[in-house]
Enzyme design. Structure first.
Site, PDB file in Angstrom:
ATOM      1  N   HIS A 374      -1.349  -0.447   3.116  1.00 42.91           N
ATOM      2  CA  HIS A 374      -2.497  -1.108   3.729  1.00 42.91           C
ATOM      3  C   HIS A 374      -2.077  -2.146   4.773  1.00 42.91           C
ATOM      4  CE1 HIS A 374      -6.621  -1.686   4.168  1.00 42.91           C
ATOM      5  NE2 HIS A 374      -6.992  -2.038   2.955  1.00 42.91           N
ATOM      6  N   ASP A 378      -5.531   1.072   7.871  1.00 42.53           N
ATOM      7  CA  ASP A 378      -6.810   0.567   7.373  1.00 42.53           C
ATOM      8  C   ASP A 378      -7.528   1.656   6.590  1.00 42.53           C
ATOM      9  OD1 ASP A 378      -6.426  -1.897   8.618  1.00 42.53           O
ATOM     10  OD2 ASP A 378      -7.321  -1.192  10.500  1.00 42.53           O
TER      11      ASP A 378
END
Length: 403
Positions: A374, A378
């Site tokens: 992450h 995204d």
């Protein structure tokens, strides 16, 4: 005159290995280039060939020892195995050898020399004569599975005249086995991935109807023309290369405070090997056809089983696909293979009720799982990647026209 056997060069950045097993014992005849030992590195098992023909001398190291590149592990003496063994001291005629247990004869001679410790232990436990069992391992060597299968097919022995004493129930046994170097490396890298990356997993499912129908329709022609079976991985790898081109961050990696983007797709595919999973890399998969991908995967699978994959073939990779469905997995959260930033998990296909055009119908469905870093990817990009993959699999025409 003795010839020294040294640990060969194991590949770039690999400086040491663990002695997995000795394939030749002292006194055995050895041909030039014949494997005498197996070494386990971080990635694969490597066989050490004899530099000359002669007789196996003394082992300088034991199974389980760690050895560095260039270290002495054994010597090869001049002569042949028959003469060397004939010079061994013979027992005195006045000695009375102790009777061996009839239930589990121990392998001896050349048969024992070719058996790994785990297989030798299985032979003794099951009371199987290894000379009567056909080996399915590399070069026809026996495996534990071969011994177990032979033991299960043996006819039941006639009951003894005197009943054996009843064993005490409730016995608890433990066995301690040192982790292989490959397993130690897997454990280290997986834990490193969890500690370093901000891992998250997103899921989707895909209707496999179109791919299954295409495979059923063309599999015979495909195999006849290309010499390899048409599987599902070819479709998924090709679809993944297209999705990676649309969502380049999924194909990127983090190096320090920089993001490295790749204009190529080197796809790592998890393949089952005798000592665990290995992950060879399909180079430039974006330029390969489905047939080319299937040929490459088929070759990887065969050589992984034989233990002949090269270390260079498992280096690099920009994205990984792991197919847990072949083992029956319904859903999982795969772990990233550093320094990659994402891994796709495939799962088993099963019929489930779904809604199509307002009607409940049964379709062959598969869950997809994308684990990603992450820090770089995204949630929107992860979901978009999975949707692009799903669209290509549910309508394989998209793969042909690059849509």
């Amino acid at each position: 005159m003795a010839t020294e056997v040294l640990v060969p060069t194991l590949g770039e950045s690999i400086t040491e290995a663990t002695v997995g097993e000795w394939l030749k014992q002292p006194g055995d005849a050895v041909a030039a280039d014949e494997p005498i030992a197996s070494l386990e590195t971080d990635k694969v098992s490597v066989e050490v060939p004899s530099p000359v023909a002669g007789v196996m001398g003394q082992h300088a190291v034991k199974v389980g020892d760690t050895v560095e590149v260039g270290a002495l592990i054994a010597t090869i003496e001049s002569g042949d195995g028959a003469s060397a063994k004939s010079e061994a001291p013979q027992p005195s005629v006045t000695e009375t050898p102790a009777p061996a247990p009839a239930a589990a004869p121990a392998p001896s001679g050349d048969a024992a020399a070719a058996l790994s410790p785990s297989v030798r232990r299985a032979v003794l436990e099951h009371g199987v004569d290894p000379s009567t069992v056909k080996g399915t391992g590399k070069d026809g060597r026996l495996t534990k599975e071969d011994v177990a299968a032979a033991a299960s097919s043996k006819p039941a022995a006639a009951p003894a005249a005197t009943p054996a004493p009843t064993p005490i129930s409730g016995g608890r046994k433990e066995e301690r086995v040192k982790m292989t170097r490959l397993r130690q490396t897997i454990a280290k890298r997986l834990k490193e991935a969890q500690n370093t990356a901000a891992m998250l997993t997103t899921f989707n499912d895909v209707d496999m109807t179109a791919v299954i129908e295409a495979r059923a329709k063309y599999k015979d022609l495909f195999e006849k023309k290309h010499g390899v079976r048409l599987g599902f991985m070819g479709f998924f790898v090709k679809a993944a290369t297209m999705a990676l081109k649309d969502i380049p961050s999924v194909n990127a990696s983090v190096e320090g405070d920089e993001i490295v983007y790749h204009d190529y797709a080197d796809i790592s595919v998890a393949v089952s090997a005798p000592n665990g999973l290995v992950v060879p890399v399909i180079r430039d998969a974006q330029d390969l056809s489905v047939a080319g991908i299937e040929k490459t995967i088929g070759d990887f699978g065969k050589r992984a089983k034989d233990g002949t994959l090269k270390m260079d073939e498992m280096k690099g990779g920009t994205f990984t696909i792991s197919n847990g469905g072949v083992f029956g997995s319904l859903m999982s959260t795969p772990i990233i293979n550093p320094p990659q930033s994402a891994v796709l998990g495939l799962h088993r296909i099963e019929e489930r009720p779904v809604v199509r055009d307002g009607q409940v119908v049964v379709r062959p469905m598969m869950y997809l799982a994308l684990s990603y870093d992450h820090r770089l990817i995204d949630g929107r990009e992860a979901v978009t990647f999975l949707v692009a993959l799903k669209n290509a699999i549910e309508d394989p025409t998209r793969i042909l026209i690059d849509l």
